[in-house]
Design a protein around this motif. Structure first.
Motif, mmCIF file in Angstrom:
data_model
loop_
_atom_site.group_PDB
_atom_site.id
_atom_site.type_symbol
_atom_site.label_atom_id
_atom_site.label_comp_id
_atom_site.label_asym_id
_atom_site.label_seq_id
_atom_site.Cartn_x
_atom_site.Cartn_y
_atom_site.Cartn_z
ATOM 1 N N ASN A 38 0.341 -1.016 -0.026
ATOM 2 C CA ASN A 38 -0.669 0.384 0.200
ATOM 3 C C ASN A 38 1.040 1.582 -0.372
ATOM 4 O O ASN A 38 1.825 0.857 0.412
ATOM 5 N N GLY A 39 0.727 2.233 -0.673
ATOM 6 C CA GLY A 39 1.276 3.450 0.135
ATOM 7 C C GLY A 39 1.064 3.793 1.592
ATOM 8 O O GLY A 39 0.839 3.500 1.322
ATOM 9 N N PRO A 40 2.287 5.335 1.483
ATOM 10 C CA PRO A 40 2.386 5.420 2.791
ATOM 11 C C PRO A 40 1.341 6.596 2.905
ATOM 12 O O PRO A 40 0.903 6.942 1.817
ATOM 13 N N ASN A 41 0.993 6.845 4.406
ATOM 14 C CA ASN A 41 0.684 7.753 5.290
ATOM 15 C C ASN A 41 1.557 9.257 4.967
ATOM 16 O O ASN A 41 2.012 8.781 5.373
ATOM 17 N N ILE A 42 1.490 9.746 4.504
ATOM 18 C CA ILE A 42 1.950 10.848 4.163
ATOM 19 C C ILE A 42 0.910 12.863 4.812
ATOM 20 O O ILE A 42 0.328 12.290 4.946
ATOM 21 N N SER A 43 1.847 12.424 5.455
ATOM 22 C CA SER A 43 1.688 14.378 6.443
ATOM 23 C C SER A 43 2.364 15.782 6.519
ATOM 24 O O SER A 43 3.484 14.795 6.738
ATOM 25 N N ILE A 44 1.796 16.327 6.263
ATOM 26 C CA ILE A 44 2.393 17.556 5.656
ATOM 27 C C ILE A 44 2.184 18.684 6.777
ATOM 28 O O ILE A 44 0.793 19.185 6.033
ATOM 29 N N SER A 45 3.445 19.668 7.047
ATOM 30 C CA SER A 45 2.493 20.579 7.655
ATOM 31 C C SER A 45 3.297 22.100 7.292
ATOM 32 O O SER A 45 4.671 21.686 6.786
ATOM 33 N N VAL A 46 2.874 22.980 7.328
ATOM 34 C CA VAL A 46 3.587 24.289 6.410
ATOM 35 C C VAL A 46 2.770 25.233 7.168
ATOM 36 O O VAL A 46 1.890 25.859 7.692
ATOM 37 N N ASN A 47 4.272 26.395 7.997
ATOM 38 C CA ASN A 47 3.820 27.495 8.521
ATOM 39 C C ASN A 47 4.372 28.849 8.286
ATOM 40 O O ASN A 47 5.664 27.978 7.681
ATOM 41 N N VAL A 48 4.125 29.899 8.161
ATOM 42 C CA VAL A 48 5.437 30.904 8.301
ATOM 43 C C VAL A 48 5.494 31.554 9.238
ATOM 44 O O VAL A 48 4.002 32.208 10.551
ATOM 45 N N ASN A 49 6.472 32.114 9.400
ATOM 46 C CA ASN A 49 6.528 33.596 10.394
ATOM 47 C C ASN A 49 7.560 34.402 9.556
ATOM 48 O O ASN A 49 8.373 34.235 8.463
ATOM 49 N N ALA A 50 7.451 35.199 10.262
ATOM 50 C CA ALA A 50 7.924 36.836 9.862
ATOM 51 C C ALA A 50 8.241 37.651 10.588
ATOM 52 O O ALA A 50 7.693 38.216 11.961
ATOM 53 N N LYS A 51 9.773 38.310 10.339
ATOM 54 C CA LYS A 51 10.350 39.403 11.240
ATOM 55 C C LYS A 51 10.444 40.383 11.053
ATOM 56 O O LYS A 51 11.417 40.450 9.953
ATOM 57 N N GLN A 52 10.203 42.082 10.946
ATOM 58 C CA GLN A 52 11.005 42.554 10.845
ATOM 59 C C GLN A 52 12.593 43.256 10.648
ATOM 60 O O GLN A 52 13.360 43.477 12.034
ATOM 61 N N SER A 53 13.521 43.583 10.008
ATOM 62 C CA SER A 53 14.589 43.597 9.752
ATOM 63 C C SER A 53 15.318 44.453 9.973
ATOM 64 O O SER A 53 16.346 45.156 10.021
ATOM 65 N N ALA A 54 14.927 46.055 9.076
ATOM 66 C CA ALA A 54 15.329 46.749 8.927
ATOM 67 C C ALA A 54 13.190 47.645 8.519
ATOM 68 O O ALA A 54 12.608 47.276 8.250
ATOM 69 N N SER A 56 12.152 49.035 5.867
ATOM 70 C CA SER A 56 11.093 48.324 4.490
ATOM 71 C C SER A 56 11.772 46.813 4.651
ATOM 72 O O SER A 56 10.681 46.392 3.746
ATOM 73 N N ASP A 57 11.871 46.133 5.771
ATOM 74 C CA ASP A 57 12.782 44.661 4.665
ATOM 75 C C ASP A 57 12.657 43.826 5.831
ATOM 76 O O ASP A 57 12.122 44.405 7.453
ATOM 77 N N PHE A 58 11.664 42.656 5.493
ATOM 78 C CA PHE A 58 11.265 41.981 6.481
ATOM 79 C C PHE A 58 11.787 40.311 6.409
ATOM 80 O O PHE A 58 12.031 40.124 5.080
ATOM 81 N N GLU A 59 12.165 39.844 6.773
ATOM 82 C CA GLU A 59 12.619 38.201 6.659
ATOM 83 C C GLU A 59 11.087 37.371 6.561
ATOM 84 O O GLU A 59 10.761 36.957 8.177
ATOM 85 N N VAL A 60 11.426 36.788 5.927
ATOM 86 C CA VAL A 60 10.045 35.703 6.183
ATOM 87 C C VAL A 60 10.234 33.962 5.867
ATOM 88 O O VAL A 60 10.904 34.060 5.240
ATOM 89 N N GLU A 61 9.718 32.995 7.597
ATOM 90 C CA GLU A 61 10.318 31.819 6.897
ATOM 91 C C GLU A 61 9.218 31.253 6.294
ATOM 92 O O GLU A 61 7.748 31.060 7.156
ATOM 93 N N LEU A 62 9.611 30.653 5.502
ATOM 94 C CA LEU A 62 8.776 28.853 5.543
ATOM 95 C C LEU A 62 8.868 27.874 6.005
ATOM 96 O O LEU A 62 9.883 27.446 5.335
#
Length: 122
Positions: A38-54, A56-62
């Motif tokens: 049988n095929g595997p049971n696959i689970s995936i999660s996605v999260n986003v975080n962001a912080k201002q670094s200057a 007008s600049d922002f670091e965005v983490e995926l």
């Protein structure tokens, strides 16, 4: 005479993209690499975080995390933190949050997906 001066257009610029963390585990290899009924049971999660670094600049983490199971046996698992630095200019204050939390991750996702696909396939 009419005034032809216009307000500057909004802009979103990607200054850089990079892997902050990448982990791939195949804890039951080589047994996990064989054919399966049988095929595997696959689970995936996605999260986003962001912080201002200057101003007008922002670091965005995926962050992408996933696991493939065959019953209780882990076939593989991964975690990727892929980030980008984005410069926002002339974007109305009421739209900044949406640009950071929706548009910036949308720009990062194809690259993050390719990194995960390469790691799983290889």
């Amino acid at each position: 005479m009419t005034d032809t001066a216009q307000a500057p257009l909004p802009s979103l610029t990607t200054l850089g993209q990079y892997i902050k963390d990448l982990s791939f585990e195949n804890p039951n290899a080589p047994a996990s690499l064989g054919p399966r009924e049988n095929g595997p049971n696959i689970s995936i999660s996605v999260n986003v975080n962001a912080k201002q670094s200057a101003e007008s600049d922002f670091e965005v983490e995926l962050t992408l995390e996933g696991k493939a199971l065959d019953g209780t046996q882990t076939l593989f698992q991964f975690e990727l933190v892929f980030a980008g630095i984005f410069r926002l200019q002339n974007i109305p204050a009421e739209n900044v949050q949406a640009v950071i939390m929706i548009e910036c991750p949308r720009l990062l996702f194809p690259f993050a997906r390719q990194i995960v696909a390469d790691a799983v396939r290889s």
